[in-house]
Scaffold this active site. Structure first.
Site, PDB file in Angstrom:
ATOM      1  N   ASN A 215       0.845  -1.190   0.000  1.00 20.63           N
ATOM      2  CA  ASN A 215       0.000   0.000   0.000  1.00 20.63           C
ATOM      3  C   ASN A 215       0.876   1.234   0.000  1.00 20.63           C
ATOM      4  O   ASN A 215       2.007   1.191   0.466  1.00 20.63           O
ATOM      5  CB  ASN A 215      -0.785   0.033   1.313  1.00 20.63           C
ATOM      6  CG  ASN A 215      -2.142  -0.571   1.183  1.00 20.63           C
ATOM      7  OD1 ASN A 215      -2.750  -0.527   0.139  1.00 20.63           O
ATOM      8  ND2 ASN A 215      -2.625  -1.134   2.277  1.00 20.63           N
ATOM      9  N   LYS A 294      10.920 -17.689  -7.905  1.00 25.57           N
ATOM     10  CA  LYS A 294      10.500 -16.514  -8.679  1.00 25.57           C
ATOM     11  C   LYS A 294       9.607 -16.964  -9.841  1.00 25.57           C
ATOM     12  O   LYS A 294       9.982 -17.873 -10.595  1.00 25.57           O
ATOM     13  CB  LYS A 294      11.736 -15.798  -9.204  1.00 25.57           C
ATOM     14  CG  LYS A 294      11.413 -14.538  -9.944  1.00 25.57           C
ATOM     15  CD  LYS A 294      12.677 -13.839 -10.414  1.00 25.57           C
ATOM     16  CE  LYS A 294      12.296 -12.709 -11.345  1.00 25.57           C
ATOM     17  NZ  LYS A 294      13.462 -12.144 -12.005  1.00 25.57           N
ATOM     18  N   PRO A 312      -6.656 -10.537   8.033  1.00 25.94           N
ATOM     19  CA  PRO A 312      -7.451 -10.206   9.224  1.00 25.94           C
ATOM     20  C   PRO A 312      -7.555  -8.690   9.368  1.00 25.94           C
ATOM     21  O   PRO A 312      -6.617  -7.972   9.017  1.00 25.94           O
ATOM     22  CB  PRO A 312      -6.629 -10.796  10.380  1.00 25.94           C
ATOM     23  CG  PRO A 312      -5.263 -11.016   9.829  1.00 25.94           C
ATOM     24  CD  PRO A 312      -5.402 -11.212   8.356  1.00 25.94           C
TER      25      PRO A 312
HETATM   26  O1  C5P Z   1     -11.248  -0.608   6.291  1.00 22.06           O
HETATM   27  P1  C5P Z   1     -10.107   0.325   6.149  1.00 22.06           P
HETATM   28  O2  C5P Z   1      -8.848  -0.344   5.651  1.00 22.06           O
HETATM   29  O3  C5P Z   1     -10.378   1.589   5.423  1.00 22.06           O
HETATM   30  O4  C5P Z   1      -9.848   0.779   7.650  1.00 22.06           O
HETATM   31  C1  C5P Z   1      -8.754   1.536   7.998  1.00 22.06           C
HETATM   32  C2  C5P Z   1      -8.407   1.299   9.445  1.00 22.06           C
HETATM   33  O5  C5P Z   1      -8.397  -0.082   9.724  1.00 22.06           O
HETATM   34  C3  C5P Z   1      -7.007   1.768   9.753  1.00 22.06           C
HETATM   35  O6  C5P Z   1      -7.006   2.154  11.108  1.00 22.06           O
HETATM   36  C4  C5P Z   1      -6.169   0.536   9.519  1.00 22.06           C
HETATM   37  O7  C5P Z   1      -4.953   0.575  10.243  1.00 22.06           O
HETATM   38  C5  C5P Z   1      -7.076  -0.557  10.015  1.00 22.06           C
HETATM   39  N1  C5P Z   1      -6.944  -1.852   9.343  1.00 22.06           N
HETATM   40  C6  C5P Z   1      -6.458  -2.926  10.045  1.00 22.06           C
HETATM   41  N2  C5P Z   1      -6.372  -4.160   9.458  1.00 22.06           N
HETATM   42  C7  C5P Z   1      -6.752  -4.334   8.182  1.00 22.06           C
HETATM   43  C8  C5P Z   1      -7.241  -3.249   7.443  1.00 22.06           C
HETATM   44  C9  C5P Z   1      -7.312  -2.013   8.054  1.00 22.06           C
HETATM   45  O8  C5P Z   1      -6.105  -2.760  11.219  1.00 22.06           O
HETATM   46  N3  C5P Z   1      -6.652  -5.526   7.637  1.00 22.06           N
END
Ligand code: C5P
Length: 408
Positions: A215, A294, A312
């Protein structure tokens, strides 16, 4: 008129580690100023330091014999090197010469002072002092980057005229400036007694040994929050995805790569902290299988499909804890209908607070040094207008602390 000196360092046990530089002559004054404020100071000198200031002087001002040898049976019998390492609340290396910093960076223990740095769990603060060219040398700069990344506070250097006649960076901070930093180090801060677990940065989801999905995230916002909280006395654990940032002072950092690693680390630590702040940009999906080798392009195959499985939701898993659930804060990076999506996530993930970030606006969010947030919690909301991430981090920590205290 006699000025009364605040006993700001009463009972604090400070090891002053003196390296072999001309600034060592200032250590007698530094020791006196620390003792005046109530500190108990033990002096450890490198071999070279004794060429610049005598152990006798340092013994006289500190009121204790100076330790300078790792292999001196008499010294070991009175207070051995491990004992000094355990005794210290803080070790200050001043002047920290290029050589002393290099040895600490390399983890060497070839004299009493470096051994003590390895053996102590107290903070080791470093006050560099050297010729400006030595300070600018790539080796020295790389050592400083490593030390900062490991969380060593680096105090100085100042710039100006040097003993050797050069002008530039490399002067040791003045004794009273160092005293102020020592006082700041020990100051309780309004968040003393509060513990925070923070996730930051991206996660990396391996496709094969050389490729991954990730990301957009520099980690700067999470690191700024960690720094602001630690500066104000909170106990901070930072669980970080791969980023290119130094660990803020007094922050315990745990490095992870994938969302599953981050999830595991958070699970292991969440119940031990009062507040959890999920600032990481966690990948929502990961490849269902990681190829052992690879993956190769195949002639005639212009498309490729990678199956993904859901990761998760870390913040939701913390918010769902039934025992020792921390006050749980999430982030929402949105490009439209910010309030609606943020409030939706607040409710769906059962968070106590969500910090919405409009990433469609120029100059804020992802890799920027600035940010603007809008905070939403079940009973209210508050905008934090565009400011540096350091500023926003500090304001956010204040808002979180207020809401957390009100929730108790
Ligand atoms: O659902 P979304 O990704 O937009 O939510 C963002 C919030 O959820 C952030 O605080 C991010 O750190 C957390 N998050 C998480 N685990 C994930 C996806 C997002 O803790 N798998």
């Amino acid at each position: 008129m006699v000025q009364k000196i605040t006993q700001s360092l009463t009972g604090k046990r400070i090891v002053l580690g003196i390296g072999g530089g001309i600034a060592a002559y200032k250590c007698a004054d530094l020791t006196r100023r620390l003792i005046e404020r109530g500190a108990d100071v033990r002096v450890v000198m490198t071999h070279a330091a004794k060429e610049f200031i005598t152990p006798l002087t340092m013994q006289a001002v500190s009121g204790h014999p100076v330790a300078d040898s790792l292999l001196d049976p008499a010294a070991e019998a009175s207070m051995g090197h491990i004992e000094i390492a355990k005794w210290a609340d803080l070790v200050v290396l001043a002047p920290a010469t290029a050589d002393l910093m290099a040895r600490v960076t390399a983890g060497m223990g070839n004299d009493l002072l470096t051994t003590l740095c390895l053996a102590t769990d107290a903070t080791v603060a470093i006050a560099p002092a050297m010729n400006q060219q030595m300070y600018r040398a790539v080796a020295t700069q790389e050592n400083l980057v490593t030390l900062k990344r490991r969380g060593y506070p680096i105090w100085g250097p100042a710039s100006g005229e040097q003993a050797c006649g050069d002008v530039g960076p490399g002067r040791m901070l003045e004794p009273m400036q160092l005293v102020a930093l020592v006082e700041e180090h020990f100051s309780e801060g309004d968040l003393a007694g509060t513990s925070m677990l923070i996730t930051a940065g991206p996660t990396r989801e391996a496709i094969d040994p050389v490729r991954y999905l990730t990301n957009q995230s520099s980690g700067k916002m999470g690191y700024a929050i960690a720094q602001a909280a630690a500066k104000r006395g909170a106990k901070v654990t930072l669980i970080s995805g791969p980023v290119n940032l130094s660990t803020p002072a007094n922050v315990a950092r745990i490095d992870v790569e994938s969302a599953e690693d981050m999830h595991q680390a958070v699970q292991a630590h969440a119940a031990l902290h009062q507040i959890f702040i999920a600032c990481a940009a966690v990948a929502d999906f990961r490849p269902a299988h990681i190829a052992d080798q690879k993956m190769k392009k195949k002639d005639g195959h212009d498309e490729m499909t990678i199956s993904l499985v859901k990761n998760p939701d870390i913040v939701a898993s913390v918010a769902a804890m039934t025992a020792n659930r921390p006050f749980t804060v999430g982030f929402a990076a949105e490009t439209q209908d910010v309030e609606q999506y943020a409030r939706g996530k607040l409710a769906k993930k059962n968070l106590d607070l969500i910090c919405a970030n409009d990433v469609s606006c120029d100059g804020q969010g992802f890799n920027s040094d600035q940010n603007a947030l809008h905070l939403y919690w079940p009973a209210g909301d508050k905008p934090l207008p565009l400011a540096s991430k350091a500023d926003i981090g500090n304001q956010l920590v204040s808002e979180i602390a207020t809401l957390f205290n009100a929730s108790k």
